[in-house]
Design an enzyme around this catalytic site. Structure first.
Site, PDB file in Angstrom:
ATOM      1  N   GLN A  48       0.814  -1.209   0.000  1.00 46.35           N
ATOM      2  CA  GLN A  48       0.000   0.000   0.000  1.00 46.35           C
ATOM      3  C   GLN A  48       0.849   1.262   0.000  1.00 46.35           C
ATOM      4  OE1 GLN A  48      -2.988  -1.390   3.295  1.00 46.35           O
ATOM      5  NE2 GLN A  48      -4.027   0.105   2.024  1.00 46.35           N
ATOM      6  N   HIS A  49       0.205   2.349  -0.407  1.00 49.02           N
ATOM      7  CA  HIS A  49       0.683   3.723  -0.224  1.00 49.02           C
ATOM      8  C   HIS A  49       1.760   4.176  -1.207  1.00 49.02           C
ATOM      9  CE1 HIS A  49      -1.459   3.099   3.471  1.00 49.02           C
ATOM     10  NE2 HIS A  49      -0.475   2.459   4.064  1.00 49.02           N
TER      11      HIS A  49
ATOM     12  N   ASP B 248      -2.275  -4.863   0.319  1.00 48.84           N
ATOM     13  CA  ASP B 248      -1.754  -6.130   0.840  1.00 48.84           C
ATOM     14  C   ASP B 248      -2.496  -6.628   2.074  1.00 48.84           C
ATOM     15  OD1 ASP B 248      -0.708  -4.066   2.381  1.00 48.84           O
ATOM     16  OD2 ASP B 248       1.383  -4.632   2.088  1.00 48.84           O
TER      17      ASP B 248
END
Length: 464
Positions: free
Chosen positions: A70-71, A233
């Protein structure tokens, strides 16, 4: 019918191919990613193709979904080219940008609008860092994607001109609720992007991936396989574990995560719990620590032992290690938000500063940080009936025994597995079959709580 699930994580790309109805593993592949907190996404694309080839290809696969870290900030120009290396979730250079955004909007306003209080991990802070540190690059940004969005786009044949079959159609970027909810400029409550927050971060508007529903398809690969919406995830892992309301997943990997499945969205203006969405239409409140398995690795290296030996040594000490407490902020910390913190060892005496004491304090300190996350979830009304303990460290019997002294609910340890990739495969099966299949989850241990209150009491007394 076969389906494929992909886990494009920080360290590597894993591909599993499973039977859609039973979930039986048919074949798998893997490829490594480069180290670092900033990575050229081209390395992910190369690794994905290597992992697909290692899994025997996708020619007989009916559907595929991508779970991803992520991110990560994937900034694209108008020609679909990556402008600079993607800043990953564990890149803390945007800590100052997070503070600036909080100063401008206020934590309560930000959490009301996006479900998150910005920290260095989130995409919004990385875009703000780009605006301030690399204004020329920021001005070139035509679209912002996340790692799984970008890989799904490439799988469908899109990408830079000359490097892709269908070219740079930025409007074809697509994502899902779980990954969008980790950006800091999308709300899991409203289901909409907050363009004002995006502009405050990047300095101008940009194309963002359309947000698909859990069972929606983004399109097809060039070979005709359906491409699912994908997932972040942690949401992928929850789907792979068949986690439902009352389940709290505690994952001990490079980072430590605590995420619970909730029927209702959560908001936490302290920032301890991020109000993410999950991959089923529910919500996934999440707390993350930067310091998890690497705490054990670090102390094991100091003691000159491997992980299994350290865990065995730890059981020679009594719960609480006689008062020796490790606050394990070796890499700074995300929860609590202390990016510049360092680790501290408290309670050292000639009696406590021993190999067993240090080994036990390392494991207890790591787990107490995660137990604090569980408490924060409960404070928001999340119900916890059991902990699902996953990650490499969960396979060690000594770590499991120590976990039972810290968590006050039963601990279930699922069998080792690629749960992010499995969750992506289960989502692909959902897309292909039209309903979410019920795949069996094998467990290797069930532990009743054997709580020793002093462990958490002395950790709390030393908490920053």
């Amino acid at each position: 019918m076969l389906v494929a699930g992909i886990d494009s994580s920080t360290q590597s790309c894993k591909v599993v191919i499973r039977d859609a109805e039973s979930g039986a593993l048919v074949r798998e592949g893997r490829a490594s990613h480069p180290d670092g907190t900033a990575v050229d996404p081209a390395a992910w694309w190369t690794a994905l193709r290597e992992a697909i080839a290692g899994a025997g290809g996708f020619d007989d696969v009916d559907a595929v979904s991508v779970g991803g870290q992520q991110h990560g900030m994937v900034a694209l120009d108008s020609e679909g080219r990556v402008i600079r290396d993607a800043l990953l979730w564990n890149d803390t250079r945007s800590a100052g940008a997070a503070r600036d955004l909080i100063a401008e909007f206020g934590a309560e306003e930000l959490v009301a609008r996006s479900g998150l209080v910005p920290v260095a991990s989130f995409t919004i802070t990385k875009l703000r860092w780009l605006r301030d540190a690399e204004p020329d690059n920021a001005a070139r940004v035509a679209a912002v994607a996340l790692p799984h969005d970008w890989l799904s786009w490439r799988l469908r044949g899109y990408g830079p001109a000359g490097e892709s079959e269908l070219g740079p159609v930025l409007e074809e970027l697509a994502t899902d609720r779980s990954d969008a909810s980790g950006t800091g400029y999308w709300s899991s409550t409203t289901g909409e992007y907050d363009r004002e927050l995006l502009v405050a971060a990047l300095g101008h508007d940009a194309i963002l991936p359309r947000v698909l529903g859990p069972a929606d398809s983004a399109g097809r690969t060039s070979a005709g396989a359906l491409v699912g919406s994908g997932a972040g995830d942690n949401a992928g892992a929850a789907l792979g574990l068949s986690a439902g309301p009352g389940d709290v997943v505690v994952s001990i990997g490079t980072s430590g995560t605590v995420f619970s499945v909730s029927e209702e969205p959560t908001t936490d203006s302290s920032g301890t719990v991020a109000g993410f969405a999950d991959a089923t239409g529910r919500f996934l409140p999440l707390s993350a620590t930067l310091n998890a398995a690497r705490v054990i690795d670090t102390v094991a290296a100091v003691l000159g032992v491997d992980f299994d030996e350290l865990a065995t040594i730890a059981l020679e000490a009594e719960p609480g290690a006689g008062g020796l407490v490790l606050q394990p902020y070796f890499d700074g910390e995300r929860t609590p938000d202390l990016p510049d913190a360092t680790a501290t060892l408290f309670g050292m005496t000639r009696a406590t500063f021993t190999r067993p004491g240090l080994a036990r304090a390392a494991i207890e300190g790591m787990l107490c940080g995660l137990a604090d996350g569980l408490d924060a979830h409960r404070a928001l009304g999340v119900q916890a009936s059991r902990v699902l303990l996953i990650g490499g460290a969960a396979m060690n019997p000594a770590v499991r025994e120590i976990a039972s002294t810290i968590f006050d609910v039963p601990v279930t340890v699922p069998a080792p597995g690629e749960y992010v990739a499995n969750g992506a495969a289960r989502q692909a099966a959902w897309v292909a079959l039209g309903s979410l299949p019920d795949w069996e989850i094998e467990t290797v241990a069930e532990l009743a709580p054997a709580t020793v209150p002093v462990v958490r009491e002395q950790y709390a007394a030393r908490r920053v």
